[in-house]
Write a protein that holds these residues in place. Sequence first.
Motif, PDB file in Angstrom:
ATOM      1  N   CYS A  60       0.842  -1.193   0.000  1.00 18.65           N
ATOM      2  CA  CYS A  60       0.000   0.000   0.000  1.00 18.65           C
ATOM      3  C   CYS A  60       0.878   1.244   0.000  1.00 18.65           C
ATOM      4  O   CYS A  60       1.811   1.343   0.788  1.00 18.65           O
ATOM      5  N   LYS A  61       0.568   2.155  -0.889  1.00 18.17           N
ATOM      6  CA  LYS A  61       1.286   3.426  -0.954  1.00 18.17           C
ATOM      7  C   LYS A  61       0.306   4.540  -0.638  1.00 18.17           C
ATOM      8  O   LYS A  61      -0.802   4.552  -1.155  1.00 18.17           O
ATOM      9  N   TYR A  62       0.709   5.445   0.221  1.00 21.10           N
ATOM     10  CA  TYR A  62      -0.117   6.629   0.454  1.00 21.10           C
ATOM     11  C   TYR A  62       0.727   7.769   0.972  1.00 21.10           C
ATOM     12  O   TYR A  62       1.852   7.580   1.450  1.00 21.10           O
ATOM     13  N   GLU A  63       0.177   8.953   0.827  1.00 21.84           N
ATOM     14  CA  GLU A  63       0.900  10.165   1.197  1.00 21.84           C
ATOM     15  C   GLU A  63       1.105  10.232   2.700  1.00 21.84           C
ATOM     16  O   GLU A  63       0.223   9.875   3.473  1.00 21.84           O
ATOM     17  N   SER A  64       2.269  10.695   3.079  1.00 20.60           N
ATOM     18  CA  SER A  64       2.536  10.911   4.498  1.00 20.60           C
ATOM     19  C   SER A  64       2.004  12.290   4.873  1.00 20.60           C
ATOM     20  O   SER A  64       1.272  12.919   4.108  1.00 20.60           O
ATOM     21  N   ILE A  65       2.389  12.784   6.014  1.00 21.27           N
ATOM     22  CA  ILE A  65       1.966  14.118   6.450  1.00 21.27           C
ATOM     23  C   ILE A  65       2.419  15.159   5.427  1.00 21.27           C
ATOM     24  O   ILE A  65       1.702  16.092   5.117  1.00 21.27           O
ATOM     25  N   ASP A  66       3.604  14.953   4.890  1.00 16.00           N
ATOM     26  CA  ASP A  66       4.118  15.817   3.827  1.00 16.00           C
ATOM     27  C   ASP A  66       3.603  15.269   2.498  1.00 16.00           C
ATOM     28  O   ASP A  66       3.986  14.175   2.080  1.00 16.00           O
ATOM     29  N   PRO A  67       2.704  15.985   1.796  1.00 14.29           N
ATOM     30  CA  PRO A  67       2.093  15.471   0.563  1.00 14.29           C
ATOM     31  C   PRO A  67       3.076  15.201  -0.566  1.00 14.29           C
ATOM     32  O   PRO A  67       2.742  14.551  -1.538  1.00 14.29           O
ATOM     33  N   THR A  68       4.321  15.688  -0.449  1.00 13.45           N
ATOM     34  CA  THR A  68       5.312  15.412  -1.492  1.00 13.45           C
ATOM     35  C   THR A  68       5.991  14.059  -1.270  1.00 13.45           C
ATOM     36  O   THR A  68       6.712  13.586  -2.138  1.00 13.45           O
ATOM     37  N   GLU A  69       5.764  13.455  -0.114  1.00 14.39           N
ATOM     38  CA  GLU A  69       6.367  12.160   0.196  1.00 14.39           C
ATOM     39  C   GLU A  69       5.308  11.063   0.149  1.00 14.39           C
ATOM     40  O   GLU A  69       4.198  11.238   0.632  1.00 14.39           O
ATOM     41  N   VAL A  70       5.684   9.946  -0.439  1.00 17.83           N
ATOM     42  CA  VAL A  70       4.795   8.794  -0.502  1.00 17.83           C
ATOM     43  C   VAL A  70       5.432   7.669   0.313  1.00 17.83           C
ATOM     44  O   VAL A  70       6.609   7.353   0.122  1.00 17.83           O
ATOM     45  N   GLU A  71       4.675   7.127   1.244  1.00 23.19           N
ATOM     46  CA  GLU A  71       5.173   6.035   2.066  1.00 23.19           C
ATOM     47  C   GLU A  71       4.616   4.719   1.561  1.00 23.19           C
ATOM     48  O   GLU A  71       3.493   4.661   1.055  1.00 23.19           O
ATOM     49  N   THR A  72       5.408   3.655   1.671  1.00 23.31           N
ATOM     50  CA  THR A  72       4.999   2.326   1.239  1.00 23.31           C
ATOM     51  C   THR A  72       4.930   1.417   2.456  1.00 23.31           C
ATOM     52  O   THR A  72       5.851   1.393   3.273  1.00 23.31           O
TER      53      THR A  72
END
Length: 120
Positions: A60-72
């Motif tokens: 699953c990939k989704y944005e972290s608190i910082d919308p420019t970063e994507v966490e997996t």
Amino acid sequence: MKREIKFRTIADGELLYSDECENLSEYFEHTHLPVYLQMQSTGMKDKNGKEIYEGDCILCKYESIDPTEVETYIGSVRFQHAAFLFCGKGEDEFHPLGDLKTEEMEIIGNIHFNPELINA
């Protein structure tokens, strides 16, 4: 909202799906397996159109608190507390599956055939 109730189980090392049987009664008559091996469909599909079941391992990939970063994240699907949950590796790491975007989820295995995906 009405949806079809589907199950799958492991029989002879293979996944058996309830929609391959005439009806659910026939499916349960022929499986005779403990409840914990019965995996229910969530009614959702991943980004590739594959139906998501309990026990699936999901990337699953989704944005972290910082919308420019994507966490997996990698986690498994469980039915707990009357809801389907995405459960990560941490004890407190779980989210209602319905809160996640299906276009960001991909089935990469399941906990019965690929436990290393969750236990790593």
